[in-house]
Write a protein that holds these residues in place. Structure first.
Motif, PDB file in Angstrom:
ATOM      1  N   SER A   2       0.837  -1.194   0.000  1.00  0.00           N
ATOM      2  CA  SER A   2       0.000   0.000   0.000  1.00  0.00           C
ATOM      3  C   SER A   2       0.876   1.248   0.000  1.00  0.00           C
ATOM      4  O   SER A   2       2.019   1.241   0.473  1.00  0.00           O
ATOM      5  CB  SER A   2      -0.891   0.004   1.236  1.00  0.00           C
ATOM      6  N   LYS A   3       0.332   2.350  -0.527  1.00  0.00           N
ATOM      7  CA  LYS A   3       1.085   3.598  -0.564  1.00  0.00           C
ATOM      8  C   LYS A   3       1.348   4.115   0.847  1.00  0.00           C
ATOM      9  O   LYS A   3       2.371   4.749   1.119  1.00  0.00           O
ATOM     10  CB  LYS A   3       0.332   4.645  -1.372  1.00  0.00           C
ATOM     11  N   LEU A   4       0.404   3.839   1.758  1.00  0.00           N
ATOM     12  CA  LEU A   4       0.533   4.306   3.133  1.00  0.00           C
ATOM     13  C   LEU A   4       1.795   3.766   3.796  1.00  0.00           C
ATOM     14  O   LEU A   4       2.345   4.401   4.699  1.00  0.00           O
ATOM     15  CB  LEU A   4      -0.703   3.882   3.931  1.00  0.00           C
ATOM     16  N   PHE A   5       2.274   2.610   3.323  1.00  0.00           N
ATOM     17  CA  PHE A   5       3.434   1.981   3.947  1.00  0.00           C
ATOM     18  C   PHE A   5       4.686   2.035   3.073  1.00  0.00           C
ATOM     19  O   PHE A   5       5.610   1.248   3.253  1.00  0.00           O
ATOM     20  CB  PHE A   5       3.090   0.551   4.367  1.00  0.00           C
ATOM     21  N   THR A   6       4.710   3.012   2.166  1.00  0.00           N
ATOM     22  CA  THR A   6       5.936   3.272   1.429  1.00  0.00           C
ATOM     23  C   THR A   6       6.760   4.318   2.176  1.00  0.00           C
ATOM     24  O   THR A   6       6.199   5.181   2.867  1.00  0.00           O
ATOM     25  CB  THR A   6       5.634   3.788   0.014  1.00  0.00           C
ATOM     26  N   ARG A  18       4.080   6.514   5.808  1.00  0.00           N
ATOM     27  CA  ARG A  18       3.461   7.839   5.682  1.00  0.00           C
ATOM     28  C   ARG A  18       2.521   8.171   6.835  1.00  0.00           C
ATOM     29  O   ARG A  18       1.720   9.095   6.731  1.00  0.00           O
ATOM     30  CB  ARG A  18       2.669   7.902   4.361  1.00  0.00           C
ATOM     31  N   ILE A  19       2.616   7.443   7.924  1.00  0.00           N
ATOM     32  CA  ILE A  19       1.691   7.612   9.047  1.00  0.00           C
ATOM     33  C   ILE A  19       2.283   8.550  10.091  1.00  0.00           C
ATOM     34  O   ILE A  19       3.401   8.353  10.562  1.00  0.00           O
ATOM     35  CB  ILE A  19       1.361   6.258   9.693  1.00  0.00           C
ATOM     36  N   VAL A  20       1.500   9.562  10.455  1.00  0.00           N
ATOM     37  CA  VAL A  20       1.897  10.543  11.459  1.00  0.00           C
ATOM     38  C   VAL A  20       0.964  10.412  12.663  1.00  0.00           C
ATOM     39  O   VAL A  20      -0.258  10.343  12.503  1.00  0.00           O
ATOM     40  CB  VAL A  20       1.810  11.977  10.899  1.00  0.00           C
ATOM     41  N   ALA A 285      -2.416  15.489   5.739  1.00  0.00           N
ATOM     42  CA  ALA A 285      -3.874  15.539   5.859  1.00  0.00           C
ATOM     43  C   ALA A 285      -4.272  14.978   7.213  1.00  0.00           C
ATOM     44  O   ALA A 285      -3.660  14.032   7.716  1.00  0.00           O
ATOM     45  CB  ALA A 285      -4.527  14.735   4.737  1.00  0.00           C
ATOM     46  N   VAL A 286      -5.319  15.550   7.801  1.00  0.00           N
ATOM     47  CA  VAL A 286      -5.769  15.126   9.127  1.00  0.00           C
ATOM     48  C   VAL A 286      -7.278  15.330   9.222  1.00  0.00           C
ATOM     49  O   VAL A 286      -7.847  16.150   8.508  1.00  0.00           O
ATOM     50  CB  VAL A 286      -5.031  15.932  10.231  1.00  0.00           C
ATOM     51  N   GLY A 287      -7.916  14.565  10.102  1.00  0.00           N
ATOM     52  CA  GLY A 287      -9.339  14.764  10.319  1.00  0.00           C
ATOM     53  C   GLY A 287     -10.177  13.518  10.104  1.00  0.00           C
ATOM     54  O   GLY A 287     -10.691  13.295   9.019  1.00  0.00           O
ATOM     55  N   ILE A 288     -10.284  12.690  11.127  1.00  0.00           N
ATOM     56  CA  ILE A 288     -11.115  11.471  11.112  1.00  0.00           C
ATOM     57  C   ILE A 288     -10.721  10.565   9.944  1.00  0.00           C
ATOM     58  O   ILE A 288     -11.544  10.186   9.114  1.00  0.00           O
ATOM     59  CB  ILE A 288     -12.617  11.798  11.092  1.00  0.00           C
ATOM     60  N   LEU A 289      -9.456  10.218   9.881  1.00  0.00           N
ATOM     61  CA  LEU A 289      -8.924   9.377   8.812  1.00  0.00           C
ATOM     62  C   LEU A 289      -8.506   8.001   9.317  1.00  0.00           C
ATOM     63  O   LEU A 289      -7.742   7.308   8.662  1.00  0.00           O
ATOM     64  CB  LEU A 289      -7.720  10.064   8.147  1.00  0.00           C
ATOM     65  N   GLU A 290      -9.030   7.592  10.492  1.00  0.00           N
ATOM     66  CA  GLU A 290      -8.532   6.348  11.087  1.00  0.00           C
ATOM     67  C   GLU A 290      -9.030   5.078  10.401  1.00  0.00           C
ATOM     68  O   GLU A 290      -8.506   3.998  10.667  1.00  0.00           O
ATOM     69  CB  GLU A 290      -8.854   6.285  12.583  1.00  0.00           C
ATOM     70  N   ASP A 291     -10.037   5.189   9.528  1.00  0.00           N
ATOM     71  CA  ASP A 291     -10.420   4.010   8.760  1.00  0.00           C
ATOM     72  C   ASP A 291      -9.294   3.675   7.784  1.00  0.00           C
ATOM     73  O   ASP A 291      -8.921   4.518   6.965  1.00  0.00           O
ATOM     74  CB  ASP A 291     -11.714   4.265   7.984  1.00  0.00           C
ATOM     75  N   PRO A 292      -8.717   2.479   7.852  1.00  0.00           N
ATOM     76  CA  PRO A 292      -7.558   2.146   7.016  1.00  0.00           C
ATOM     77  C   PRO A 292      -7.801   2.343   5.522  1.00  0.00           C
ATOM     78  O   PRO A 292      -6.912   2.831   4.807  1.00  0.00           O
ATOM     79  CB  PRO A 292      -7.292   0.684   7.351  1.00  0.00           C
ATOM     80  N   ILE A 293      -8.981   1.991   5.055  1.00  0.00           N
ATOM     81  CA  ILE A 293      -9.277   2.130   3.636  1.00  0.00           C
ATOM     82  C   ILE A 293      -9.327   3.598   3.240  1.00  0.00           C
ATOM     83  O   ILE A 293      -8.807   4.003   2.193  1.00  0.00           O
ATOM     84  CB  ILE A 293     -10.608   1.429   3.284  1.00  0.00           C
ATOM     85  N   LEU A 294      -9.935   4.421   4.091  1.00  0.00           N
ATOM     86  CA  LEU A 294      -9.995   5.854   3.808  1.00  0.00           C
ATOM     87  C   LEU A 294      -8.607   6.476   3.843  1.00  0.00           C
ATOM     88  O   LEU A 294      -8.272   7.320   3.002  1.00  0.00           O
ATOM     89  CB  LEU A 294     -10.905   6.551   4.816  1.00  0.00           C
ATOM     90  N   ALA A 295      -7.791   6.087   4.815  1.00  0.00           N
ATOM     91  CA  ALA A 295      -6.427   6.620   4.895  1.00  0.00           C
ATOM     92  C   ALA A 295      -5.640   6.276   3.634  1.00  0.00           C
ATOM     93  O   ALA A 295      -4.941   7.128   3.071  1.00  0.00           O
ATOM     94  CB  ALA A 295      -5.726   6.059   6.128  1.00  0.00           C
ATOM     95  N   GLU A 296      -5.763   5.044   3.171  1.00  0.00           N
ATOM     96  CA  GLU A 296      -5.065   4.625   1.947  1.00  0.00           C
ATOM     97  C   GLU A 296      -5.630   5.344   0.731  1.00  0.00           C
ATOM     98  O   GLU A 296      -4.876   5.769  -0.161  1.00  0.00           O
ATOM     99  CB  GLU A 296      -5.182   3.108   1.778  1.00  0.00           C
TER     100      GLU A 296
END
Length: 341
Positions: A2-6, A18-20, A285-296
């Motif tokens: 996933s892009k989130l984990f690059t 890419r997780i803050v 980006a921030v604001g209720i993004l804890e759903d993994p699919i939405l974050a990705e």
């Protein structure tokens, strides 16, 4: 993958993903001395164990009366440095990077005898908030130096990056907001002047390859508050002064008026996208993004560099590991936890 984990690099800061972890006040300094204690140590280190790429320590104030409450963190004395260094050292052992958010609450300092601000306007005029005293020109110069000294201490403690808090109605925001700043001097003529001076002062004590992050409210929600056009014009001056990454939030200056925040998952992502397009700088980006699919999805479709998780990571220290398991089928976990994944 996933892009989130690059991996991601900005200047000299190299992140494994890419997780803050968004800065979230803990109100847990029981000694009221501004020094992080065992609660803060466990709180931040556990998120490093949990796979977070970049942890940002909660709002940390440049003077005692700059705290929202007396239970908040501070970095106004060299004596406070060792406790932060202890956290930084342990976080680094888990292949995570860590920054700190430097701030002053201004008129939102609830425990100050008399808060200070850009003007004498309270947060609300209903008597529930103390009326602030506007800073003099000389005091503004002293305040800029307090930000600088706090940043120096953060560098000495070993932090990988620094974030300035210019959002949610705190002091820098109080200067760049026309609804809050009613000054008639140069700090009223140019709403960005105070923020620019703070940015330049902080950059002067940061290593050349250390990025400076800046959290900003893209719009205000009070009646007559500023919109995106105003904040982008301010942000352009902040970019020229030395900001490397914008952490894009909204509101927080007072109780919302007719325009209220949507408070739906991803509601602030369009603001982050607008900042990226207008400024050509990396954004968080921030604001209720804890759903993994939405974050990705935010990463993949919006071309966002970094995603910040706040309340979701309060609920789950291992949010990153659980998200990687969902998105990539397996997670890169510490040896001690492999039997659980």
């Amino acid at each position: 993958m996933s892009k989130l984990f690059t991996p991601y690099n900005v200047k000299g800061l190299s992140l494994k993903n890419r997780i803050v972890m968004a800065p979230m006040c803990q109100y847990s300094v029981e000694a009221k001395d501004g020094i992080p204690n065992d609660w803060h140590f466990v709180h931040y280190v556990s998120r490093a164990v949990g796979g977070t790429g970049l942890i940002i320590v909660e709002m940390t104030d440049v003077e005692p009366d700059g705290r929202i409450t007396d239970y908040d963190l501070g970095l106004w004395s060299d004596e406070q440095i060792p406790a932060y260094a202890r956290i930084v050292t342990e976080v680094h052992k888990h292949d995570a990077k860590i920054g700190i958010q430097i701030a002053h609450a201004g008129r939102k300092a609830t425990d100050a005898d008399q808060p200070i601000s850009s003007s004498n306007l309270p947060v609300e005029s209903d008597g529930t908030w103390k009326k602030p005293r506007p800073l003099t020109i000389e005091e503004i110069k002293e305040m800029v130096n307090k930000y600088k000294e706090a940043a120096r201490r953060a560098v000495d403690a070993g932090f990988d990056t620094i974030e300035l808090h210019g959002a949610h109605g705190y002091l820098i925001h109080q200067f760049h907001s026309p609804s809050i700043n009613n000054r008639t001097d140069e700090y009223g003529d140019n709403y960005a002047k105070f923020g620019v001076e703070v940015i330049k002062a902080v950059k002067s004590v940061m290593p050349e390859d250390m990025p400076l992050l800046f959290r900003i409210s893209a719009i205000e929600y009070i009646d007559g508050g500023y919109g995106l056009e105003h904040s982008l014009e301010i942000a352009k001056q902040y970019k020229e002064a030395g900001v490397d990454v914008f952490h894009v939030s909204s509101g927080g200056e007072a109780n919302p008026g007719k325009v209220k925040p949507a408070n739906t998952p991803g509601y602030q992502v369009p603001f982050a996208r607008a900042y990226k397009q207008a400024l050509d700088l990396p954004v968080i980006a921030v604001g209720i993004l804890e759903d993994p699919i939405l974050a990705e999805k935010t990463m993949a479709e919006e071309d966002i560099e970094l995603v910040a998780i706040g309340r979701g990571m309060l609920k789950d220290p291992y949010w990153a590991l659980h998200t990687q398991e969902i998105l990539d089928g397996k997670a890169t976990v510490p040896k001690a936890y492999k039997r659980g994944f």
